[in-house]
Design a protein around this motif. Structure first.
Motif, PDB file in Angstrom:
ATOM      1  N   TYR A 188      56.801   8.518 -23.036  1.00 51.01           N
ATOM      2  CA  TYR A 188      56.806   9.048 -21.499  1.00 51.01           C
ATOM      3  C   TYR A 188      56.652  10.714 -21.596  1.00 51.01           C
ATOM      4  N   ARG A 230      59.343  16.477 -29.702  1.00 49.66           N
ATOM      5  CA  ARG A 230      59.833  17.309 -28.546  1.00 49.66           C
ATOM      6  C   ARG A 230      59.847  18.693 -28.500  1.00 49.66           C
ATOM      7  N   GLN A 246      67.818  18.608 -19.434  1.00 49.93           N
ATOM      8  CA  GLN A 246      67.893  17.010 -19.427  1.00 49.93           C
ATOM      9  C   GLN A 246      69.195  16.615 -19.057  1.00 49.93           C
ATOM     10  N   HIS A 255      73.038  11.950 -21.506  1.00 53.31           N
ATOM     11  CA  HIS A 255      72.572  10.594 -21.317  1.00 53.31           C
ATOM     12  C   HIS A 255      72.868  10.041 -22.865  1.00 53.31           C
ATOM     13  N   ASP A 286      71.284   7.160 -25.640  1.00 52.39           N
ATOM     14  CA  ASP A 286      69.993   6.688 -26.019  1.00 52.39           C
ATOM     15  C   ASP A 286      69.765   5.250 -26.026  1.00 52.39           C
ATOM     16  N   GLY A 309      67.549  26.419 -26.603  1.00 56.80           N
ATOM     17  CA  GLY A 309      67.482  25.276 -26.355  1.00 56.80           C
ATOM     18  C   GLY A 309      68.164  24.149 -27.202  1.00 56.80           C
ATOM     19  N   THR A 354      70.362  21.084 -28.852  1.00 65.16           N
ATOM     20  CA  THR A 354      70.617  20.143 -28.159  1.00 65.16           C
ATOM     21  C   THR A 354      72.352  19.981 -27.826  1.00 65.16           C
ATOM     22  N   HIS A 364      74.269  13.180 -24.897  1.00 67.93           N
ATOM     23  CA  HIS A 364      73.776  14.232 -25.214  1.00 67.93           C
ATOM     24  C   HIS A 364      72.442  14.786 -24.395  1.00 67.93           C
ATOM     25  N   GLY A 365      71.936  15.744 -24.431  1.00 65.87           N
ATOM     26  CA  GLY A 365      70.723  16.231 -23.630  1.00 65.87           C
ATOM     27  C   GLY A 365      70.191  17.461 -24.335  1.00 65.87           C
ATOM     28  N   GLY A 366      68.714  17.587 -23.639  1.00 66.13           N
ATOM     29  CA  GLY A 366      67.924  18.757 -24.238  1.00 66.13           C
ATOM     30  C   GLY A 366      68.270  19.847 -23.190  1.00 66.13           C
ATOM     31  N   ARG A 422      60.468  25.529 -29.683  1.00 64.54           N
ATOM     32  CA  ARG A 422      61.478  24.821 -30.136  1.00 64.54           C
ATOM     33  C   ARG A 422      61.331  23.465 -30.437  1.00 64.54           C
ATOM     34  N   LEU A 429      61.986  13.501 -33.498  1.00 62.87           N
ATOM     35  CA  LEU A 429      63.116  12.672 -32.767  1.00 62.87           C
ATOM     36  C   LEU A 429      62.856  11.131 -33.188  1.00 62.87           C
TER      37      LEU A 429
HETATM   38  O1  LIG Z   1      65.503  17.796 -27.872  1.00 65.13           O
HETATM   39  C1  LIG Z   1      66.662  17.605 -27.710  1.00 65.13           C
HETATM   40  O2  LIG Z   1      67.549  18.703 -27.737  1.00 65.13           O
HETATM   41  C2  LIG Z   1      67.241  16.264 -27.301  1.00 65.13           C
HETATM   42  C3  LIG Z   1      66.038  15.314 -26.683  1.00 65.13           C
HETATM   43  C4  LIG Z   1      66.649  14.035 -26.195  1.00 65.13           C
HETATM   44  O3  LIG Z   1      67.757  13.830 -26.122  1.00 65.13           O
HETATM   45  C5  LIG Z   1      65.709  13.240 -25.323  1.00 65.13           C
HETATM   46  O4  LIG Z   1      64.513  13.421 -25.250  1.00 65.13           O
HETATM   47  O5  LIG Z   1      66.305  11.915 -25.071  1.00 65.13           O
END
Ligand SMILES: O=C(O)CCC(=O)C(=O)O
Length: 261
Positions: A49, A96, A126, A129, A131, A160, A162, A208-210, A219, A223
């Motif tokens: 995506y 990412r 973000q 969430h 995964d 940024g 995580t 977790h999240g970005g 940055r 992944l």
């Molecule tokens: O890039 C990050 O720090 C986390 C990214 C992530 O959790 C995601 O893309 O689902």
């Protein structure tokens, strides 16, 4: 991994493995990602995506043998197997980059779903969430998702790094069930800083999240998402990889990619 790291992965849901990549790899991998971003332009990431405020790439195994050491690194796979057990598959390998000076979309913009970017005071970009597909919670056999984030630039609070909420893989809850706003900071969250070449491995059920990148530099990270072998891959590698790429894989890589299933 030593005993303390293993315990941290089991209890807190994450571990930082230091200096997994060589200096040469830390030099080469971002160059290849930049080439791909230049080649793919606005389509970059579309096999998975496209995300506002972040550059993404998907299906990296198909885009260069340079990514094979990332796919099959023994230290990372050892940690992945602590979470998932012996039978693991790659679900997808993406990149990412939290863009320099990113700003989070406002709540209203997110709800409109248009991803219009406006400045807010929030440091999140973000929502928290899990995964794991299929509801996000462990099933009767336990955990089935595990992610690793390969840092290609230093990860800092400012750029940024995580965020992650330790122990939440054991909560049997999803952020959206437990929080009024999964985009808001969580009181127990930790921000995982590290050096380029380090790898953050975490239980995919751990929230977790970005986060936003407040600096003027990139940055970037790769992944890799692993799943327990009885679960479907998010990107079915047998279909996603070109025939000539599949033919180059050894048996060990073929198994990891699910080409033998
Ligand atoms: O890039 C990050 O720090 C986390 C990214 C992530 O959790 C995601 O893309 O689902």
């Amino acid at each position: 991994m030593d005993v303390r790291q293993r315990e941290q992965l089991e209890q807190d849901g994450y571990v930082l493995l230091e200096a997994v990549l060589t200096e040469a790899e830390v030099g080469r991998l971002p160059d290849r990602l930049e080439e791909l971003w230049a080649m793919e332009g606005e389509r970059a990431g579309e096999e998975n995506y496209i995300e506002h405020n972040a550059r993404r790439l998907a299906n990296l195994v198909n885009k260069g043998d340079i990514f094979l050491p990332v796919l099959r690194h023994p230290s990372v796979l050892e940690a992945v197997r602590v979470v998932l057990g012996p039978q693991v598959r790659l679900s997808m390998m993406n990149a990412r980059d939290a863009l320099p000076q990113t700003t989070a979309p406002s709540r209203a913009a997110r709800e409109r779903g248009r991803g219009k970017v406006v400045t807010t005071s929030s440091d999140t970009i973000q929502p928290l969430h899990s995964d794991a597909d299929h509801g996000g919670k462990p099933d009767e056999q336990g955990y089935y998702a595990c992610t690793s984030i390969w840092m290609l630039d230093d990860f800092t609070h400012q750029n940024g790094a995580t965020r992650l909420v330790p122990g939440t893989h054991r909560s049997n809850k999803l952020p959206k069930e437990a929080m009024a706003d999964a985009n808001a900071p969580h009181p127990d969250e930790v921000i995982v800083e590290g050096r380029a070449g380090d790898v953050l491995v975490f239980n995919g059920h751990c929230w977790h999240g970005g986060r936003a990148n407040r600096t003027s530099s990139h940055r970037r990270a790769i992944l890799t998402h692993y799943i327990r072998a009885d679960h479907p891959q998010r990107l079915v590698q047998k279909e996603a990889l070109a025939r000539e790429v599949q033919e180059r894989m050894d048996l060990w890589e073929r198994e990891l990619l699910g080409l033998e299933d």
